[in-house]
Design a protein around this motif. Structure first.
Motif, PDB file in Angstrom:
ATOM      1  N   LYS A 102      -5.220  -0.780   6.327  1.00 32.17           N
ATOM      2  CA  LYS A 102      -5.841   0.352   5.349  1.00 32.17           C
ATOM      3  C   LYS A 102      -5.628  -0.379   3.978  1.00 32.17           C
ATOM      4  CE  LYS A 102      -6.324   4.003   7.852  1.00 32.17           C
ATOM      5  NZ  LYS A 102      -7.712   4.611   7.987  1.00 32.17           N
ATOM      6  N   VAL A 155       7.444   4.830   0.813  1.00 35.22           N
ATOM      7  CA  VAL A 155       8.453   4.105   1.535  1.00 35.22           C
ATOM      8  C   VAL A 155       8.949   2.862   0.563  1.00 35.22           C
ATOM      9  CG1 VAL A 155       8.771   2.541   3.634  1.00 35.22           C
ATOM     10  CG2 VAL A 155       7.889   4.936   3.845  1.00 35.22           C
ATOM     11  N   MET A 156       7.988   2.204  -0.085  1.00 36.31           N
ATOM     12  CA  MET A 156       8.108   1.184  -0.798  1.00 36.31           C
ATOM     13  C   MET A 156       9.349   1.731  -1.950  1.00 36.31           C
ATOM     14  SD  MET A 156       6.489  -1.648  -0.318  1.00 36.31           S
ATOM     15  CE  MET A 156       5.166  -2.089   0.905  1.00 36.31           C
ATOM     16  N   VAL A 162       3.564   2.534   7.862  1.00 35.88           N
ATOM     17  CA  VAL A 162       3.725   1.673   6.669  1.00 35.88           C
ATOM     18  C   VAL A 162       3.201   0.318   7.072  1.00 35.88           C
ATOM     19  CG1 VAL A 162       4.988   0.419   5.015  1.00 35.88           C
ATOM     20  CG2 VAL A 162       5.706   2.747   5.773  1.00 35.88           C
ATOM     21  N   TRP A 180       2.216   7.796   2.019  1.00 32.40           N
ATOM     22  CA  TRP A 180       3.245   7.360   2.733  1.00 32.40           C
ATOM     23  C   TRP A 180       3.753   6.220   2.402  1.00 32.40           C
ATOM     24  CZ3 TRP A 180       6.867  10.015   4.999  1.00 32.40           C
ATOM     25  CH2 TRP A 180       7.767   9.224   6.112  1.00 32.40           C
ATOM     26  N   GLY A 181       2.896   5.063   2.409  1.00 39.11           N
ATOM     27  CA  GLY A 181       3.130   3.557   1.931  1.00 39.11           C
ATOM     28  C   GLY A 181       3.911   3.455   0.642  1.00 39.11           C
ATOM     29  N   VAL A 182       3.447   4.273  -0.265  1.00 42.82           N
ATOM     30  CA  VAL A 182       4.053   3.990  -1.648  1.00 42.82           C
ATOM     31  C   VAL A 182       5.314   4.701  -1.528  1.00 42.82           C
ATOM     32  CG1 VAL A 182       3.970   4.810  -4.363  1.00 42.82           C
ATOM     33  CG2 VAL A 182       1.913   3.945  -3.001  1.00 42.82           C
ATOM     34  N   PRO A 214      13.616  -6.333  -0.620  1.00 38.41           N
ATOM     35  CA  PRO A 214      14.873  -5.582  -0.054  1.00 38.41           C
ATOM     36  C   PRO A 214      15.577  -6.103   1.207  1.00 38.41           C
ATOM     37  CG  PRO A 214      12.954  -4.101  -0.249  1.00 38.41           C
ATOM     38  CD  PRO A 214      12.432  -5.527  -0.662  1.00 38.41           C
ATOM     39  N   SER A 255     -11.248   9.621   3.390  1.00 43.88           N
ATOM     40  CA  SER A 255     -10.679  10.711   4.224  1.00 43.88           C
ATOM     41  C   SER A 255      -9.323  10.831   4.031  1.00 43.88           C
ATOM     42  CB  SER A 255     -10.750  10.025   5.754  1.00 43.88           C
ATOM     43  OG  SER A 255     -10.127   9.128   5.691  1.00 43.88           O
ATOM     44  N   TYR A 295      17.775   2.601   5.996  1.00 44.89           N
ATOM     45  CA  TYR A 295      17.418   2.003   4.811  1.00 44.89           C
ATOM     46  C   TYR A 295      17.335   0.434   5.135  1.00 44.89           C
ATOM     47  CZ  TYR A 295      17.164  -0.477   0.582  1.00 44.89           C
ATOM     48  OH  TYR A 295      16.848  -1.301  -0.578  1.00 44.89           O
ATOM     49  N   SER A 323      -6.739  11.198   5.807  1.00 43.48           N
ATOM     50  CA  SER A 323      -5.818  10.133   6.483  1.00 43.48           C
ATOM     51  C   SER A 323      -5.649   8.681   5.650  1.00 43.48           C
ATOM     52  CB  SER A 323      -6.434   9.711   7.905  1.00 43.48           C
ATOM     53  OG  SER A 323      -7.504   8.959   7.839  1.00 43.48           O
ATOM     54  N   ASP A 324      -6.622   8.282   5.008  1.00 44.68           N
ATOM     55  CA  ASP A 324      -6.370   7.169   4.128  1.00 44.68           C
ATOM     56  C   ASP A 324      -5.497   7.496   2.987  1.00 44.68           C
ATOM     57  OD1 ASP A 324      -7.927   5.896   5.754  1.00 44.68           O
ATOM     58  OD2 ASP A 324      -9.340   5.442   4.207  1.00 44.68           O
ATOM     59  N   PHE A 373      -2.010   7.681   4.084  1.00 43.91           N
ATOM     60  CA  PHE A 373      -1.630   6.431   4.604  1.00 43.91           C
ATOM     61  C   PHE A 373      -0.899   5.777   3.189  1.00 43.91           C
ATOM     62  CE2 PHE A 373      -3.314   6.195   8.773  1.00 43.91           C
ATOM     63  CZ  PHE A 373      -2.238   5.489   9.516  1.00 43.91           C
ATOM     64  N   ASN A 374      -1.734   5.911   2.233  1.00 44.15           N
ATOM     65  CA  ASN A 374      -1.206   5.563   0.709  1.00 44.15           C
ATOM     66  C   ASN A 374      -0.307   6.426   0.104  1.00 44.15           C
ATOM     67  OD1 ASN A 374      -3.427   3.485   0.639  1.00 44.15           O
ATOM     68  ND2 ASN A 374      -4.975   5.081  -0.416  1.00 44.15           N
ATOM     69  N   TRP A 391      -0.387   0.692   7.728  1.00 43.43           N
ATOM     70  CA  TRP A 391      -1.041   0.852   6.264  1.00 43.43           C
ATOM     71  C   TRP A 391      -1.383  -0.753   5.589  1.00 43.43           C
ATOM     72  CZ3 TRP A 391       1.745   0.309   1.377  1.00 43.43           C
ATOM     73  CH2 TRP A 391       1.220   0.794   0.315  1.00 43.43           C
ATOM     74  N   PHE A 431      11.285   4.011  -1.677  1.00 40.10           N
ATOM     75  CA  PHE A 431      12.591   4.374  -1.131  1.00 40.10           C
ATOM     76  C   PHE A 431      13.344   2.898  -0.646  1.00 40.10           C
ATOM     77  CE2 PHE A 431      14.392   4.213   3.430  1.00 40.10           C
ATOM     78  CZ  PHE A 431      15.546   5.069   3.212  1.00 40.10           C
ATOM     79  N   LEU A 432      12.365   1.609  -0.315  1.00 42.73           N
ATOM     80  CA  LEU A 432      12.933   0.534  -0.119  1.00 42.73           C
ATOM     81  C   LEU A 432      13.703  -0.233  -1.652  1.00 42.73           C
ATOM     82  CD1 LEU A 432      10.548  -1.312   1.970  1.00 42.73           C
ATOM     83  CD2 LEU A 432      12.953  -0.539   2.672  1.00 42.73           C
TER      84      LEU A 432
END
Lengths: 319, 287
Positions: free
Chosen positions: A94, B25-26, A87, B21-23, A110, B12, A159, B14-15, B18-19, A90, B28-29
């Motif tokens: 990225k 986790v957000m 993350v 996964w990032g979204v 959070p 790619s 979390y 992988s990009d 990453f996107n 990213w 989740f948060l």
């Protein structure tokens, strides 16, 4: 002419405040830990000093809680690292630069939301009568039975401490981003080689900071286990709290607090040693390739401004 | 640049990963926070089981003096604790940046110790200490609920403000202060007219962060607070044992809004002072 006023005296009030309300109380707890509880009505006495309370702490039931805490601490920190690293990467590398501020803000919200409230949010989600459980049952699953287990505590700590991992890693990757990675690619290194031999070694101070920022408070956590753990997910923080609040045995509670601090320091030290040994071959190889004239990879460069302060603090933490 | 031009057309895998996964986790948060906010509009007896939408829980807050008092105690404590932490931390931060020397390492060591010590240790240490000061030594000041809370909440904040102010001033040369002294300004005048304005963004950010830290402090508050001055997180903690009602979610939502306003102000202050996203993350990510 220039240094007329003894300016360091400006720090005297802060010194005094922290000595009186931090060092002195902690010292008193250490002193109490050698005392005993004289009767049901008194909380502690220190007229006879001994190591008996420490012997009591190491009794099997307490020992099991310590073990449980260590398990949650290590597993929780590892999960935070594995989830947070991509993350942070990213966010710093990225994602388009224009979105970076927004992403940082999104992680920050959070992080600054009340810890207890966030944890209660999970209690609501995981509750067997909650909407998630109801929805799962509608599709034919069993009702959720994760609440009041060690699994729920692990989920809760991952979390709760994840932002503390993401933010320092983001700062570290952000600092590495740019010319150095470009140079690595121009010199023919692939994505993975660049990541493992340039980005990751340079982000090392951030990684150390993140791991410690998660591990240390996590080991002393009291709220998460209270809200999500029930009887099965006990952690040392709760034991200490219960000795002070319900059992009114300050001597034993103090000994537990002291042992907790020792366990944290010792386990962090052992962890650092293991990481140092494991990465030894990699670092040796990196040093060979880049060579002594460019002392970039091992030492974090003391950057200017705010970076310098945090970098120096992190170095101290890591040392 | 050329890198971007050649890569632009295809993304790619992988990009994409990453996107995604990032979204995820957000999400989740934010999940439990959204759940609490939604629950605060629940009309029903219990927080966990959804009944129907309504503002009853917010109206119930007005009817319940216990929660109102708890919020008021928290706001008062937060304000005083932030004031104390800002004054002590600002002075210490200025001293560290303008009078460097060996003592700075000792002081930074102390601040580091304060900021890494698990809160539960602070909490269990402060409880007997307050009893000792208030009852054994007879200083009745330390039996006061607000005084106890302010002291407990200010410890970590003093460290935060000191870091912030030092970081801000270390990055700027002391030339201006020297010029001011050369122009015959008294030390006090130099401090007020030159040093303090230079440090101001950090001082303001530190004050607001201290305020939110105090507002949300649960662990230390649970140990040092005395009955009659219960801050809101401690009220919530005790409600946990007697069953969570939608009012708890409502008060949490209100406090969340308050925290967000304070954080927005911090970000605004730092942005105006010219910080980048990474700088702000560093400032607000706990030093």
């Amino acid at each position: 002419m220039r240094r007329r006023s003894p300016g360091f005296l400006l720090a005297a009030p802060a010194w005094a405040w922290l000595l009186i309300f931090f060092i002195a109380p902690v010292a008193m707890v250490v002193w109490f830990s050698f005392g005993y509880k004289p009767s049901i009505f008194a909380t502690q006495a220190t007229d006879k000093l001994s190591f008996d309370r420490y012997a009591e702490v190491l009794d099997p039931t307490f020992f099991a809680t310590f073990q449980n805490t260590l398990w949650v601490g290590i597993a929780g920190t590892a999960l935070c690292f594995l989830i947070g690293l991509p993350v942070a990467y990213w966010m710093a590398v990225k994602a388009p630069p224009s979105k970076r501020g927004l992403l940082v803000a999104l992680v920050m919200v959070p992080f600054w939301t009340n810890f207890l409230v966030r944890t209660i949010g999970w209690q609501v989600i995981l509750s067997p009568d909650g909407w998630l459980s109801t929805a799962l049952q509608a599709v034919g699953f069993e009702p959720l039975a994760i609440l009041n287990t060690r699994g729920a505590v692990l989920l809760g700590v991952v979390y709760n401490y994840l932002p503390l991992m993401i933010l320092p890693l983001f700062v570290a990757f952000d600092r590495v981003n740019g010319p150095l990675r470009e140079a690595s690619k121009d010199l023919g290194a692939g994505k993975w080689t660049t990541f493992f031999r340039v980005t990751l070694p340079l982000a090392q101070p951030g990684i150390i900071a993140g791991v410690l920022l998660v591990y240390i408070p996590l080991m002393g956590d009291y709220i998460t286990a209270t809200v999500l753990g029930g009887a099965k997910g006990n952690m040392v923080g709760q034991l200490v709290a219960s000795q002070f609040q319900t059992a009114q045995n300050w001597a034993l509670g103090s000994a537990m607090a002291v042992v907790l601090i020792f366990v944290i320091l010792l386990s962090a030290g052992i962890g650092a040693g293991i990481v140092w040994l494991v990465t030894l071959p990699f670092r040796a190889r990196n040093r060979l390739v880049i060579g002594p004239p460019a002392p970039v990879p091992s030492a974090p460069s003391p950057g200017s401004g705010p970076a310098a302060a945090s970098a120096s603090i992190r170095e101290e933490v890591g040392a | 640049m050329s890198d971007r031009l050649t890569r632009r057309p295809r993304r790619s895998w992988s990009d994409v990963a990453f996107n995604v996964w990032g979204v995820l986790v957000m999400l989740f948060l934010f999940a439990p926070i959204l759940v609490i906010i939604v629950s605060s509009f629940n009309v029903g007896r219990l927080l966990v089981s959804w009944d129907h939408f309504g503002f009853d829980s917010f109206l119930a807050l007005l009817a319940k003096p216990a929660i109102r008092d708890a919020v008021w105690i928290s706001v008062q404590t937060g304000f005083i604790a932030a004031l104390v932490a800002t004054v002590l931390g600002t002075l210490a931060g200025i001293a560290m940046s303008r009078n460097p020397g060996k003592w700075v390492w000792w002081f930074l060591g102390l601040l580091l110790l304060v900021s890494v010590t698990p809160e539960i240790v602070d909490a269990v240490a402060l409880l007997p200490w307050m009893v000792f000061l208030g009852q054994d030594l007879g200083m009745s000041l330390f039996n006061d609920g607000i005084v106890r809370l302010v002291i407990g909440h200010s410890l970590f904040s003093v460290a935060v403000v000191s870091y912030l102010v030092r970081a801000r001033l270390v990055g700027q040369e002391a030339n201006l202060e020297e010029a001011s002294a050369d122009l015959y300004a008294t030390p006090v005048r130099t401090f007020r007219k030159v040093t303090l304005p230079l440090a101001m963004p950090a001082v303001l950010a530190g004050f607001l962060l201290s305020f939110t830290l105090s507002l949300d402090n649960t662990v230390i508050a649970a140990f040092v607070s005395v009955s009659g001055s219960t801050p809101w997180p401690v009220y919530v903690l005790s409600a946990l044992r007697s069953g969570l009602r939608p009012e708890i979610a409502a008060v949490s939502t209100i406090m969340l809004v308050l925290t967000l306003i304070a954080l927005g102000l911090v970000a605004y202050v730092l942005r105006r002072a010219g910080d980048s996203a990474a700088d702000i993350a560093r400032t607000m990510g706990g030093g």
